[in-house]
Design a protein around this motif. Sequence first.
Motif, PDB file in Angstrom:
ATOM      1  N   CYS A  33       0.843  -1.201   0.000  1.00  0.00           N
ATOM      2  CA  CYS A  33       0.000   0.000   0.000  1.00  0.00           C
ATOM      3  C   CYS A  33       0.882   1.256   0.000  1.00  0.00           C
ATOM      4  CB  CYS A  33      -0.921  -0.030   1.215  1.00  0.00           C
ATOM      5  SG  CYS A  33      -2.043   1.375   1.352  1.00  0.00           S
ATOM      6  N   LYS A  34       1.903   1.257   0.840  1.00  0.00           N
ATOM      7  CA  LYS A  34       2.816   2.404   0.913  1.00  0.00           C
ATOM      8  C   LYS A  34       3.503   2.638  -0.434  1.00  0.00           C
ATOM      9  CE  LYS A  34       4.346   1.394   5.491  1.00  0.00           C
ATOM     10  NZ  LYS A  34       5.503   1.312   6.397  1.00  0.00           N
ATOM     11  N   LYS A  35       3.919   1.553  -1.070  1.00  0.00           N
ATOM     12  CA  LYS A  35       4.598   1.673  -2.369  1.00  0.00           C
ATOM     13  C   LYS A  35       3.645   2.206  -3.431  1.00  0.00           C
ATOM     14  CE  LYS A  35       7.985  -1.888  -1.368  1.00  0.00           C
ATOM     15  NZ  LYS A  35       8.424  -3.260  -1.585  1.00  0.00           N
ATOM     16  N   GLN A  36       2.423   1.695  -3.444  1.00  0.00           N
ATOM     17  CA  GLN A  36       1.444   2.176  -4.423  1.00  0.00           C
ATOM     18  C   GLN A  36       1.125   3.648  -4.199  1.00  0.00           C
ATOM     19  OE1 GLN A  36      -1.290  -1.179  -3.499  1.00  0.00           O
ATOM     20  NE2 GLN A  36      -1.651  -1.199  -5.716  1.00  0.00           N
ATOM     21  N   LEU A  37       1.006   4.034  -2.938  1.00  0.00           N
ATOM     22  CA  LEU A  37       0.740   5.427  -2.617  1.00  0.00           C
ATOM     23  C   LEU A  37       1.891   6.312  -3.077  1.00  0.00           C
ATOM     24  CD1 LEU A  37      -1.092   7.537  -1.336  1.00  0.00           C
ATOM     25  CD2 LEU A  37      -0.082   6.964   0.893  1.00  0.00           C
ATOM     26  N   ALA A  38       3.109   5.859  -2.882  1.00  0.00           N
ATOM     27  CA  ALA A  38       4.274   6.626  -3.330  1.00  0.00           C
ATOM     28  C   ALA A  38       4.272   6.787  -4.849  1.00  0.00           C
ATOM     29  CB  ALA A  38       5.563   5.950  -2.859  1.00  0.00           C
ATOM     30  N   VAL A  39       3.907   5.735  -5.570  1.00  0.00           N
ATOM     31  CA  VAL A  39       3.826   5.817  -7.034  1.00  0.00           C
ATOM     32  C   VAL A  39       2.793   6.861  -7.443  1.00  0.00           C
ATOM     33  CG1 VAL A  39       3.107   4.551  -9.111  1.00  0.00           C
ATOM     34  CG2 VAL A  39       4.681   3.494  -7.482  1.00  0.00           C
ATOM     35  N   LEU A  40       1.631   6.829  -6.808  1.00  0.00           N
ATOM     36  CA  LEU A  40       0.582   7.814  -7.132  1.00  0.00           C
ATOM     37  C   LEU A  40       1.042   9.228  -6.828  1.00  0.00           C
ATOM     38  CD1 LEU A  40      -2.665   6.054  -5.854  1.00  0.00           C
ATOM     39  CD2 LEU A  40      -1.963   6.430  -8.219  1.00  0.00           C
ATOM     40  N   GLU A  65      -7.477  -7.577  16.100  1.00  0.00           N
ATOM     41  CA  GLU A  65      -7.013  -7.957  14.765  1.00  0.00           C
ATOM     42  C   GLU A  65      -8.099  -7.783  13.709  1.00  0.00           C
ATOM     43  OE1 GLU A  65      -5.118 -11.702  12.298  1.00  0.00           O
ATOM     44  OE2 GLU A  65      -5.097 -11.757  14.500  1.00  0.00           O
ATOM     45  N   GLU A  66      -9.336  -8.121  14.039  1.00  0.00           N
ATOM     46  CA  GLU A  66     -10.424  -7.964  13.063  1.00  0.00           C
ATOM     47  C   GLU A  66     -10.623  -6.493  12.702  1.00  0.00           C
ATOM     48  OE1 GLU A  66     -12.941  -8.839  10.216  1.00  0.00           O
ATOM     49  OE2 GLU A  66     -11.776 -10.316  11.344  1.00  0.00           O
ATOM     50  N   HIS A  67     -10.540  -5.632  13.688  1.00  0.00           N
ATOM     51  CA  HIS A  67     -10.660  -4.187  13.434  1.00  0.00           C
ATOM     52  C   HIS A  67      -9.507  -3.714  12.532  1.00  0.00           C
ATOM     53  CE1 HIS A  67     -11.314   0.083  14.065  1.00  0.00           C
ATOM     54  NE2 HIS A  67     -10.043   0.181  14.399  1.00  0.00           N
ATOM     55  N   ILE A  68      -8.320  -4.186  12.807  1.00  0.00           N
ATOM     56  CA  ILE A  68      -7.144  -3.804  12.010  1.00  0.00           C
ATOM     57  C   ILE A  68      -7.317  -4.295  10.573  1.00  0.00           C
ATOM     58  CG2 ILE A  68      -4.664  -4.198  11.733  1.00  0.00           C
ATOM     59  CD1 ILE A  68      -4.524  -4.353  14.830  1.00  0.00           C
ATOM     60  N   ARG A  69      -7.825  -5.498  10.411  1.00  0.00           N
ATOM     61  CA  ARG A  69      -8.057  -6.036   9.058  1.00  0.00           C
ATOM     62  C   ARG A  69      -9.115  -5.212   8.313  1.00  0.00           C
ATOM     63  NH1 ARG A  69      -5.408 -10.450   7.831  1.00  0.00           N
ATOM     64  NH2 ARG A  69      -4.538 -11.716   9.505  1.00  0.00           N
ATOM     65  N   ARG A  70     -10.191  -4.839   8.995  1.00  0.00           N
ATOM     66  CA  ARG A  70     -11.228  -4.019   8.349  1.00  0.00           C
ATOM     67  C   ARG A  70     -10.678  -2.662   7.952  1.00  0.00           C
ATOM     68  NH1 ARG A  70     -14.566  -6.003  12.451  1.00  0.00           N
ATOM     69  NH2 ARG A  70     -14.446  -4.000  13.530  1.00  0.00           N
ATOM     70  N   HIS A  71      -9.863  -2.081   8.832  1.00  0.00           N
ATOM     71  CA  HIS A  71      -9.265  -0.783   8.514  1.00  0.00           C
ATOM     72  C   HIS A  71      -8.353  -0.901   7.299  1.00  0.00           C
ATOM     73  CE1 HIS A  71      -6.368   2.591   9.050  1.00  0.00           C
ATOM     74  NE2 HIS A  71      -7.506   3.241   9.218  1.00  0.00           N
ATOM     75  N   GLN A  72      -7.589  -1.962   7.249  1.00  0.00           N
ATOM     76  CA  GLN A  72      -6.688  -2.154   6.112  1.00  0.00           C
ATOM     77  C   GLN A  72      -7.483  -2.328   4.819  1.00  0.00           C
ATOM     78  OE1 GLN A  72      -3.055  -3.374   6.945  1.00  0.00           O
ATOM     79  NE2 GLN A  72      -2.541  -4.360   5.035  1.00  0.00           N
TER      80      GLN A  72
END
Length: 136
Positions: free
Chosen positions: A11-18, A83-90
């Motif tokens: 995600c970080k890499k894709q954001l950097a590309v954008l 963990e479920e909350h973290i997964r939903r946020h992601q």
Amino acid sequence: MEDLRNALDRCKKQLAVLENRNINLKTQLANILQYHFDRSLLEKLEYFHTAFLQMDTRFEALRNEVALQQAWLTPHGSDFSNEEHIRRHQQHMLEKLENMERDARRLGLGFDEYVTEHFPVNLVLQAQEIRKRDIR
């Protein structure tokens, strides 16, 4: 949780590309504005400038969400009961990223079409070369 960390890195890499693409578009616009052009085109160029800045704002908001997710995924910040909350946020972040990619692509194509239609070929080629060089 390792899968979440790997997905966050992508995600970080894709954001950097954008972000880099948006910088390249703004640079291309700045190059165009350096030359004399028909002032009647200024309104549309201002539209693109505003749209590029709005994309920057969206990138910043997502970058903040990524930082929060990163904090949740650090060994000291991990609360595996959430963990479920973290997964939903992601998942939510990835959906935002997909929307941004689609919007950035659409904006870039619209800008390229406008530039090609309204500005001399040599200026367009020069601006596109700068853009290609910056992407590499």
